[in-house]
Structures are given as C-alpha cells and as structure tokens.
Write a protein that holds these residues in place. Sequence first.
Motif, mmCIF file in Angstrom:
data_model
loop_
_atom_site.group_PDB
_atom_site.id
_atom_site.type_symbol
_atom_site.label_atom_id
_atom_site.label_comp_id
_atom_site.label_asym_id
_atom_site.label_seq_id
_atom_site.Cartn_x
_atom_site.Cartn_y
_atom_site.Cartn_z
ATOM 1 N N ASP B 118 0.855 -1.404 0.536
ATOM 2 C CA ASP B 118 -0.421 0.228 -0.136
ATOM 3 C C ASP B 118 0.760 1.052 -0.529
ATOM 4 O O ASP B 118 1.785 1.022 0.418
ATOM 5 C CB ASP B 118 -0.921 -0.375 1.177
ATOM 6 C CG ASP B 118 -1.636 -1.238 1.011
ATOM 7 O OD1 ASP B 118 -2.037 -1.566 0.057
ATOM 8 O OD2 ASP B 118 -2.143 -1.231 2.180
ATOM 9 N N VAL B 119 0.408 2.152 -0.924
ATOM 10 C CA VAL B 119 1.365 3.586 -0.907
ATOM 11 C C VAL B 119 0.757 4.999 -0.409
ATOM 12 O O VAL B 119 -0.650 4.773 -0.812
ATOM 13 C CB VAL B 119 1.831 4.130 -1.791
ATOM 14 C CG1 VAL B 119 2.296 4.896 -2.086
ATOM 15 C CG2 VAL B 119 2.420 2.510 -2.763
ATOM 16 N N ALA B 120 0.705 4.986 1.103
ATOM 17 C CA ALA B 120 0.261 6.782 0.941
ATOM 18 C C ALA B 120 1.179 7.620 0.155
ATOM 19 O O ALA B 120 2.022 8.072 0.018
ATOM 20 C CB ALA B 120 0.687 6.821 2.381
ATOM 21 N N LEU B 121 0.225 8.222 -0.779
ATOM 22 C CA LEU B 121 1.291 9.134 -1.787
ATOM 23 C C LEU B 121 0.916 10.485 -1.211
ATOM 24 O O LEU B 121 0.263 10.857 -1.889
ATOM 25 C CB LEU B 121 0.204 9.143 -3.070
ATOM 26 C CG LEU B 121 0.844 9.356 -4.611
ATOM 27 C CD1 LEU B 121 1.944 8.542 -4.368
ATOM 28 C CD2 LEU B 121 -0.072 8.806 -5.187
ATOM 29 N N SER B 122 2.218 10.990 -1.820
ATOM 30 C CA SER B 122 2.250 12.523 -1.477
ATOM 31 C C SER B 122 2.444 13.273 -3.172
ATOM 32 O O SER B 122 1.956 14.080 -3.463
ATOM 33 C CB SER B 122 3.704 13.206 -0.477
ATOM 34 O OG SER B 122 3.533 14.328 -0.670
ATOM 35 N N ASN B 123 3.849 12.017 -3.774
ATOM 36 C CA ASN B 123 4.156 12.408 -5.008
ATOM 37 C C ASN B 123 3.340 12.957 -5.674
ATOM 38 O O ASN B 123 2.611 11.809 -6.565
ATOM 39 C CB ASN B 123 5.394 11.681 -5.588
ATOM 40 C CG ASN B 123 5.914 11.461 -6.622
ATOM 41 O OD1 ASN B 123 5.070 10.748 -7.486
ATOM 42 N ND2 ASN B 123 6.240 12.368 -6.799
ATOM 43 N N THR B 135 -2.812 2.959 -11.335
ATOM 44 C CA THR B 135 -4.095 2.627 -10.954
ATOM 45 C C THR B 135 -4.191 1.059 -11.079
ATOM 46 O O THR B 135 -4.377 -0.167 -10.442
ATOM 47 C CB THR B 135 -4.981 3.393 -11.281
ATOM 48 O OG1 THR B 135 -5.138 3.699 -12.601
ATOM 49 C CG2 THR B 135 -5.391 4.089 -10.631
ATOM 50 N N LYS B 136 -4.020 0.382 -12.547
ATOM 51 C CA LYS B 136 -3.518 -0.525 -12.634
ATOM 52 C C LYS B 136 -3.759 -1.558 -12.115
ATOM 53 O O LYS B 136 -3.137 -2.699 -11.775
ATOM 54 C CB LYS B 136 -3.412 -0.548 -14.792
ATOM 55 C CG LYS B 136 -4.020 -2.231 -15.296
ATOM 56 C CD LYS B 136 -4.236 -1.812 -16.773
ATOM 57 C CE LYS B 136 -3.781 -2.992 -17.045
ATOM 58 N NZ LYS B 136 -2.234 -4.023 -17.203
ATOM 59 N N ALA B 137 -1.738 -1.685 -12.232
ATOM 60 C CA ALA B 137 -0.745 -2.328 -11.375
ATOM 61 C C ALA B 137 -1.326 -2.914 -10.174
ATOM 62 O O ALA B 137 -1.041 -3.541 -9.081
ATOM 63 C CB ALA B 137 0.832 -2.174 -10.967
ATOM 64 N N ALA B 138 -1.939 -1.315 -9.503
ATOM 65 C CA ALA B 138 -2.685 -1.552 -7.792
ATOM 66 C C ALA B 138 -3.574 -2.499 -7.362
ATOM 67 O O ALA B 138 -3.524 -3.019 -6.572
ATOM 68 C CB ALA B 138 -2.791 -0.094 -7.114
ATOM 69 N N SER B 139 -4.405 -1.981 -8.710
ATOM 70 C CA SER B 139 -5.199 -3.290 -8.601
ATOM 71 C C SER B 139 -5.513 -4.385 -9.089
ATOM 72 O O SER B 139 -5.788 -5.732 -8.600
ATOM 73 C CB SER B 139 -7.089 -3.118 -10.191
ATOM 74 O OG SER B 139 -7.387 -3.440 -10.179
ATOM 75 N N GLU B 140 -4.249 -5.035 -9.634
ATOM 76 C CA GLU B 140 -3.770 -5.822 -10.402
ATOM 77 C C GLU B 140 -3.145 -6.799 -8.855
ATOM 78 O O GLU B 140 -3.128 -8.363 -8.917
ATOM 79 C CB GLU B 140 -3.079 -6.361 -11.157
ATOM 80 C CG GLU B 140 -3.861 -5.860 -12.163
ATOM 81 C CD GLU B 140 -2.916 -5.861 -13.985
ATOM 82 O OE1 GLU B 140 -3.347 -5.765 -14.970
ATOM 83 O OE2 GLU B 140 -1.677 -5.752 -13.850
ATOM 84 N N ASN B 141 -2.563 -6.022 -8.283
ATOM 85 C CA ASN B 141 -1.719 -6.733 -7.605
ATOM 86 C C ASN B 141 -2.007 -7.038 -5.472
ATOM 87 O O ASN B 141 -1.704 -6.858 -4.440
ATOM 88 C CB ASN B 141 0.010 -6.378 -6.960
ATOM 89 C CG ASN B 141 0.277 -6.508 -8.045
ATOM 90 O OD1 ASN B 141 0.646 -7.806 -8.373
ATOM 91 N ND2 ASN B 141 0.104 -5.602 -9.285
ATOM 92 N N ASN B 142 -3.165 -5.876 -5.789
ATOM 93 C CA ASN B 142 -4.519 -6.084 -4.475
ATOM 94 C C ASN B 142 -3.235 -4.324 -3.358
ATOM 95 O O ASN B 142 -3.563 -4.928 -2.402
ATOM 96 C CB ASN B 142 -4.319 -7.142 -3.746
ATOM 97 C CG ASN B 142 -5.949 -7.008 -3.145
ATOM 98 O OD1 ASN B 142 -6.549 -6.549 -2.915
ATOM 99 N ND2 ASN B 142 -5.526 -7.455 -1.837
ATOM 100 N N ALA B 143 -3.242 -3.779 -4.004
ATOM 101 C CA ALA B 143 -2.524 -2.681 -3.241
ATOM 102 C C ALA B 143 -3.481 -1.695 -2.708
ATOM 103 O O ALA B 143 -3.653 -1.533 -4.460
ATOM 104 C CB ALA B 143 -1.268 -2.355 -3.834
ATOM 105 N N LYS B 144 -3.353 -0.474 -1.956
ATOM 106 C CA LYS B 144 -4.019 0.593 -1.881
ATOM 107 C C LYS B 144 -3.395 1.911 -2.388
ATOM 108 O O LYS B 144 -2.465 1.349 -1.865
ATOM 109 C CB LYS B 144 -5.112 0.707 -0.716
ATOM 110 C CG LYS B 144 -5.772 -0.891 -1.145
ATOM 111 C CD LYS B 144 -6.737 -0.714 0.896
ATOM 112 C CE LYS B 144 -5.969 -1.485 1.381
ATOM 113 N NZ LYS B 144 -5.594 -2.542 1.896
ATOM 114 N N ILE B 145 -4.025 3.028 -2.047
ATOM 115 C CA ILE B 145 -3.269 3.765 -3.154
ATOM 116 C C ILE B 145 -3.527 5.288 -1.714
ATOM 117 O O ILE B 145 -5.387 5.090 -2.165
ATOM 118 C CB ILE B 145 -2.932 4.291 -4.472
ATOM 119 C CG1 ILE B 145 -2.067 3.602 -5.282
ATOM 120 C CG2 ILE B 145 -2.189 5.900 -3.963
ATOM 121 C CD1 ILE B 145 -2.448 4.019 -6.531
#
Lengths: 384, 384
Positions: B118-123, B135-145
């Motif tokens: 999971d990424v807390a995104l300030s960038n 967003t595609k990579a996050a969704s495919e790897n079950n990571a949240k932003i």
Amino acid sequence: MKKRISIFGSTGSIGVNALAVIDHLPDQFKIVILTANRQWETLVQQTIKYRPETICLVDETHADKVRDALSHLDIEIVFGRDGLLELASRKNTDLMLNALVGSAGMEPTFRAVTAGVDVALSNKESLVMAGSIITKAASENNAKIFPVDSEHSAIWQCLVGESMEDVRRIILTGSGGPFRNRELSTFDKIQPEEALKHPNWDMGNKITIDSATMMNKGLEVIEAHWLFDLHSDKIDIVVHPQSVIHSMVEFNDSSVKAQLGVPDMKVPIQYALTYPSHVEASWKRLDLIEMGTLTFEKPDFQRFPCIKLAFDVLATGGTAAAVLNVANDHAVDLFLKHKICFTDIPSIIETALDKHMYIANPSLEDLLIIEKWTSDMINNGKLL
Amino acid sequence: MKKRISIFGSTGSIGVNALAVIDHLPDQFKIVILTANRQWETLVQQTIKYRPETICLVDETHADKVRDALSHLDIEIVFGRDGLLELASRKNTDLMLNALVGSAGMEPTFRAVTAGVDVALSNKESLVMAGSIITKAASENNAKIFPVDSEHSAIWQCLVGESMEDVRRIILTGSGGPFRNRELSTFDKIQPEEALKHPNWDMGNKITIDSATMMNKGLEVIEAHWLFDLHSDKIDIVVHPQSVIHSMVEFNDSSVKAQLGVPDMKVPIQYALTYPSHVEASWKRLDLIEMGTLTFEKPDFQRFPCIKLAFDVLATGGTAAAVLNVANDHAVDLFLKHKICFTDIPSIIETALDKHMYIANPSLEDLLIIEKWTSDMINNGKLL
C-alpha cells in the motif's frame, strides 16, 4: 424486495414530505400503516393513493366518515389512542417513521423499538423525555433509531464508517434565530409576531419560537446525547445563521467532517428511509458559490438561557429533561397567546425544574404523570 | 503489532512531518526504510533516531560520510537511483509513504504497488503522469493508494463508509491564490516575488506558483480522477480563500459532506498512516468561531487557464497529462528565474501539448522519454 414502511403522523409536514420521497421511489417502499390525529380527509386521500394495509385515525369524531369514504377498499381501519398504540407494537413493518407531534409520540417509539422495529425518528419528545427508557428498549430488542431532523441526520452522515471512539465532539449548528443581534435589555419586549419571522426553514410556530429562544438547540443537545451515546461535554453548539452546514463531527485527530445542504426536510427524511444509500433525487442542490458566505458565531448563553437549561437537565438526568420539555411546550404556547413575555419562557422552565418531584429512573408512566403535573402547574399560573 | 512503514523522501517537508506523526505514536509504527536524495546529514540524524532497517541516499557524493557516520549501527545502506528502485520493490513493508519530489517519484510508486505494498501518496506526479499504469498495477496486485495531500484526503474521508455509486460529484476547494482579484490585464506583469506571498499554507516555491496559476487544482483534478475513479465531469472546483474546507463530496440525494481543518499537513499524513482511525493528536484544532467567515467563489477559467488545460488533458488521456505536468514544472522554474512572464506558463504548456508525439497507452518508459523531450524542448526555448 420493497422496504415496508409505516408513517405515524402522515398528514403533518414530515409525513407529507415522507410521502413525497416515496412518490419518487415507488419501487423501493411498500406503505404498511398511515396514521393521523384529526386530519381525516387528508388521511382518506393518502389511503386511496397509497393503499396502506392499515390506517389509524386517533380523533374518533369523524370515524364514520372515514369508514364510509374507504368502504370500497380492503383496508383495516383502527381508531383512537389505543388503536395507535396497538399499531405501534406490530412487527409487520421494517421501518416506522415517527412523525407524531409532541409527547404523544413517545410511547409509539417505545412500542416500536420494543417490537424490534427500526424507527426513523422525527418526534423530538421521544428521546428528550424518555431517552433512557427508549434507547435501552431499542438496544435490548436490536432495533435501531435513525434521526430525521437535519442536525442529527448531519451528525449521523458524518459518522458513517467511523468509530465512536474516534469522536472528540460533535458540533450542532443553529441559525441563532431572529434575536441573536438584538439588544438583550429589550428581550422582555419581544412580541410573538417578531419571533415568527424566521428566515431559513419553513417551520411550525412552536418550533419557530424554540428557534428564537434557541431551546431547539437545547432539545437537540439532549437528543444527540441519546442518539449517539455522547456525554454532554462532547456536544457543542455553533451559531451559523445561513443554516447551510447542518452539523459537524470533530475527530480525535482534529479532522472535522460536516454535512451541508439546502434547507429541505426531504433530504434527511429520504436518507433515513434509504440508509445507507444516498439515492438520486432531483430536488434543489446546494450552490456554495451562489451562497457566497458562511458565518459562525459563539452562542450567547446569557441571551439564550434555554441552551444552558438543556445542558443542566442532561447533567441532572432522570425526569429533568421531560419537565424541561413539557414546561417549554406550555410556556411557548402562553407566549404565543401573549400571556407571558419572551423572557418568562426560561424562567417558567427553571421554576418547573426546581419544583418538580425528581425521579432518577422514571418509567414511561412516571413521565406521563410528570407531564400532567407540569402542564397543570403552568396552566394554573403556579410557575409564574 | 506495529505497522511497518517506509518513508521515501524522509528529509523533505512531508517526510519530516510524517516522522513527527510517528514520534507521537511510537507504539504504532516500526520504520523499515528511510530515503533521501541529497540531504545526507539529516538522513544520518533520522537513522540514528529511528533505527530503520535500511536507508538509501540517492545522490552518492557523500556516500562515504554516511557509511562512516553509521558504521556503529547494524543498518543496511544502499545508494543511487537503482538502490532506491530496488527498495521500492521490497515487500517487507506494510505501507510506503511516497514523499519524493517530482517525476522521480513515479517509478517507486509503480514498484511498490506492483509488489502489493500500500502507498500513502504525497508524490503528485505518480498519478498525474502515470495514473493509468499505476492504478492498474495497484488493482492487479491488491495494493491500495491512500492520498496524503489535504484535498484528496478530505474527499477520501468524506467517502468513508459510502458507496461510489452514490457520488454525484466531488468539489475540490482551492484558495484561488494571490491573484484571484488582480486585474487580468496586468497578469503578464506578475513577478515571482508577488506570487510567493501565499497566505494559507507553508509550501515550497514550485507549489506556491502552482497555487498562483491554480495549476495545483488542475493537477488535483487529474489525481482525483485516478484516485477515486471519477469521470472529469464529476469533478468541480470551488474557490475558497480561507482553505478551511479542504474539499467536499456531493451525493446523489444532494447531501454534501465536507472535511474541514486547520492547514497542517500532519492531519492528512497521520490519517493515511492510521486509516481508518482518527487517532488522538494534540495539534491545533479548527475554531470556526474564531475564523468567523468562510467564502466561496466561482473559479475563473479565463484568469486561470491552467485549470482548463488540466480538464482538457484528462479528456485527451494517454501522454497528455504527463506533458502538462513536465511542461508546467519547467515553465514554473523559468518563471521563478525571471526568464518568462506569468502568462507564458499556460502558453508553454499548451504548445508542449500541441507539439508532443501523443501515445494513447504509454508505458512508464514512454513517459520518461516524453519527460525528457518536454524538458529539452522548453529548456532549449523551442516552446516559447
């Protein structure tokens, strides 16, 4: 499947607005019960239009007319207070909207939650007078109470998905009424006609005077205490004359959430009926750019002693809030009839609180006795 | 169990604020990785204080000094851009805070979500430039932003417990910057020194100029599109000079939720770290009564063409947003160096968008090539 809804007090303003909500969502709701106090003609019209399973007319004067007008329909018709209470105990409904006016709404709420029926609560007196009894019955019977008025609906919406442990305080907003800038020394000269010129919401006379004394916020503080199980030191009031922010929640990390909207009771009514969904509706939208400015002020407890009385009765507990509520009802009525002056309203309430026989853990019956005692005392001029 | 946190860009403003948040919640977090670009002395101090498992210094000039200063500690030290990217791919962290500055932050975000972190995104650049890919990579790897900037954190908080299907639109608020009331015909005379006097937030120079052009809102529109999967016609902007309401969500029933607070980045940073909890913090609280007045205005697209450009690139898709972002970076830099005038900023961006080789479905590599092309064109004066 359609949600089965009963509307207690269907001919009043909240009831009529609720039916307007149901009109635009015909696939979602089945109306089970409609009840009215005296407005039998409106009840008959509503019955023909919505075909509830059961209706109740509390005032039996025109019972025959209602029976005749609906004789062609297969609808159960009951009458009187006993009829109303029996209907309130039925389990055949998913959600009761309690839009009854005054302390007459208290026992129907109690009966519904005791039957395990969720209640969308517009009747202020239920929780103000009998909060302890009703929340206990709801909890024991796994019934939920959904707020319908705009302030508590705002708090409720801000709390969706949040934990009560994270709440630092809630902030109820109030318009401050028409006298927030009036010279305090002239408060005893305020006439009912001046008080009734309230700018933001279209309300009945009683509530408009409550807004002018800010007792409406006081009553809301008491309701909020019971609805959200919050100690009174976690409930604050901010004067916000534009009534755009309907209320707020401050969390422990100092993040504040607010719910905003136009002054339209259909929004909180629909939310209570469709919770947790915000279903599409075509009514007026908030336009903050058109609005331009929102302002906030400290509530003035000296100018508005009713607020302080409400916090006091929460600290006192027991029968105190019931006495405050009934005393306020009657004092407002006397003020509207030009029999007392504006500043007598809090004085009468304070005297009633001082003189009443306090019970720490009252039953519903105790509350009804207290109600009668308070009414009698005030109407006999013994508390002036 | 402690949440394992990595902070990429720990010596910058967001990184330092994040460490301050962690300072007051020592039981909740274990710091796994800290990284810095050039500020090796601060990184050494942070390493001694927080004892991360691994650190990275991207600029290797002072590698020996860092090794020497930390030789007494059992801490893995890596260097260079390759070291940074390798660390971003590690799965040994629960949450990466990406506080890197500029397009250098894009690939680390991609690597983290690809690793399922999971990424807390300030960038900002991650989603502005590579929203589709990330967003595609996050969704495919079950990571949240999780958003970290105040506007998107506000939207996120307002959406807690709600369904995206119920959202009619989101409303990003912006201060309007220092020139919202300046005579438009004098915009070409604006000097960097005037633009840098921004009233509400303590920000770097680049972001302050973005606030003056309102490109910051434009970039936020693009970020919001990717974070919340919302079509651009569901994203609006309201100018709100006091920056108290950080943003809003309007639901389909016309109910509006807003998140408010003081301008302190620690609030959204902490929320991203402690989500879904609002953990107690002693920092400054919002006082609406002290604040007194909140105002709202329509954003002026003629005065602030950068907003329109941002909406345009969302409609265009592909490489357009990346070009807008890079062109803006360089144009702002030239403006700060007095090499171009204020109104050249949107012109340069528009020319870059017109002239670039559009790719509909770019890879990360394509975006890096586009970035270089755009930089070169602007720095060689070919887009003026």
